[in-house]
Enzyme design. Structure first.
Site, short mmCIF file in Angstrom:
data_model
loop_
_atom_site.label_atom_id
_atom_site.label_comp_id
_atom_site.label_asym_id
_atom_site.label_seq_id
_atom_site.Cartn_x
_atom_site.Cartn_y
_atom_site.Cartn_z
N SER A 91 0.81 -1.21 0.12
CA SER A 91 -0.09 0.20 -0.08
C SER A 91 0.84 1.02 0.22
O SER A 91 1.83 1.35 1.01
CB SER A 91 -0.74 0.04 1.10
OG SER A 91 -1.46 1.39 1.61
N GLY A 259 -2.10 5.03 -3.09
CA GLY A 259 -0.77 4.96 -3.82
C GLY A 259 -0.96 4.20 -5.04
O GLY A 259 -0.63 3.94 -5.94
#
Length: 348
Positions: A91, A259
Site C-alpha cells: 500500500s 498509492g
C-alpha cells in the site's frame, strides 16, 4: 487480579487516510520473511487487526501497520499492512505513513535534506526517499509495485445501475477502473456515500462473473478495489492531474486517492498511449489531498507491459500513545491477540 495488555502506537495520516503504526509491545513473529510473518498474523493472530479497526478502539476506515525486524539485510525495518479487507501485500499510503513514523520516532535516524533507505514489505523490498526540511519529514517517495493492465474496457451488467464499462489493473491488488463521468459523478465530497454504494455493486457483479490471476504470483485473492477516474487535465508537458476516488470495502471510500490506485491509473494511461516514462500523474481526492505518481520505466512481465513507478506524498503524525487492552472488557475479544503481546500490566 487481571492482566492489562498494552502496546505502543503512532497514529499518522497521508492524504486523510489514518494509519496506526504499531511500534513496540508485540513479540517477534515466526517466519523467514516479512511475507511469512504477515501470513502468521493473518492465520493465527488476527486479533491485532480487528482490535484496532473495530469499536471501541477504531473504525474500518483506518489502517494498521506493524513494524517488525527486517529479514533482508538491505532493509532498515519491516512492516505488515492490515486493513479492513485483510492483509494487502502493499500500500502506498501505508508505506508513506510507516516511513514517516519510523523517521519521526527516531527508529530510523533522520537527516536534513534528502535521504534514502529500504523497508521490507510483504511484497518485498521498497526503496524510500525522504525529504526532510528543518527537521520535518516533508515528503516520502516510495516505489509503487510494478503495475499492468489485465483487462481493458470490458462490460458488465450491474443491477440497478445498468451496463458498466471497466478495466482491471494490478498494482499490489486488482483494481477495477471506471470512468466517473460515465456513471454520473463529478467526484465531489457530497457524493461519497453514493460512490461507495455504486462501487460495491460493481465489484460484487465482477466477483460473481470472474476471477483474476497475477502472471507470476498466481492467485492473490479476489478483486477488492475500485478506482473512480475523473477527467485528466494536462498541467505541463509531463504533468497530468485528475480527480479520483478509491473504494476498498463496503461503505469505505478512502480519504486519499491511494498509492496503489494511482499506480493502477498510470498503467491504464500508458496502455492507452496517454502517458510515457518521465511523466507524472497527480491524483486528487474528494477532500483535495493528492499523491503524485511518477512513471519511471516500462518492463516486461509475462505477456504484459509493466509500468514501474514511484508515489510521492506527505504524512502527518497525529498522536503517540499506548493502547491498553483489558481482557475483562466485554466489548473486546483478545483471544487472537494475547499470545503476541509482550507487555503485561497487573491490575488490582
Amino acid at each position: 487480579m487481571t492482566q492489562e495488555l498494552s502496546f505502543q502506537i503512532i497514529d499518522t495520516h497521508a492524504g486523510g487516510d489514518v494509519s496506526r503504526i504499531v511500534v513496540s509491545g508485540i513479540n517477534a513473529l515466526p517466519g523467514e520473511t516479512v511475507r511469512d510473518q504477515m501470513e502468521y498474523l493473518r492465520d493465527d493472530a488476527d486479533g491485532l487487526r480487528t482490535l484496532l479497526l473495530e469499536e471501541p478502539y477504531g473504525i474500518p476506515e483506518m489502517s494498521v501497520d506493524l513494524v517488525v525486524p527486517p529479514t533482508d539485510p538491505q532493509a532498515q525495518a519491516g512492516y505488515i499492512i492490515m486493513e479492513v479487507m485483510g492483509y494487502p501485500i502493499y500500500s502506498g499510503s501505508n508505506t508513506i505513513c510507516t516511513a514517516t513514523a519510523l523517521l519521526e520516532s527516531g527508529m530510523i535516524p533522520k537527516y536534513e535534506g534528502r535521504q534514502q533507505f529500504v523497508l521490507e514489505s510483504p511484497a518485498g523490498l521498497v526503496q524510500i526517499e525522504a525529504n526532510v526540511e528543518n527537521g520535518v519529514v516533508e515528503t516520502i517517495t516510495c516505489e509503487g509495485l510494478p503495475s499492468y493492465i489485465d483487462t481493458y474496457r470490458a462490460t458488465i451488467h450491474v443491477p440497478l445501475i445498468g451496463d458498466v464499462t471497466y478495466s482491471v489493473a494490478y498494482s499490489g491488488g486488482f483494481y477495477a477502473l471506471v470512468d466517473a463521468t460515465e456513471l454520473g459523478f463529478e467526484l465531489t465530497r457530497d457524493e461519497e456515500s453514493r460512490l461507495a454504494h455504486c462501487a460495491q455493486a460493481i465489484v460484487e457483479a465482477i466477483l460473481q462473473e470472474r476471477g483474476f490471476s497475477h502472471y507470476s504470483l498466481g492467485d492473490v485473492g479476489p478483486l477488492p478495489f475500485l478506482h473512480f477516474m475523473g477527467p485528466v487535465e494536462q498541467i505541463a508537458g509531463d504533468h497530468y492531474r485528475s480527480r479520483s476516488a478509491t473504494y476498498v470495502h463496503p461503505g469505505v471510500i478512502c480519504r486519499s486517492t491511494t498509492g496503489t490506485g494511482t499506480s493502477a491509473r498510470m498503467a491504464l494511461m500508458h496502455h492507452e498511449g496517454r502517458m510515457q516514462p518521465g511523466d507524472r500523474l497527480e491524483t486528487v481526492s474528494l477532500r483535495g489531498s493528492s499523491f503524485v505518481g511518477s512513471f519511471t520505466r516500462v518492463s516486461k512481465g509475462g505477456p504484459h507491459d509493466v509500468v514501474e513507478n514511484t508515489i510521492t506524498g506527505k504524512s502527518y503524525v497525529l498522536a503517540r500513545s499506548q493502547i491498553v487492552v483489558n481482557p475483562d472488557d466485554p466489548l473486546v475479544d483478545s483471544s487472537q491477540l494475547r499470545h503476541i503481546l509482550t507487555s503485561h500490566v497487573p491490575r488490582g
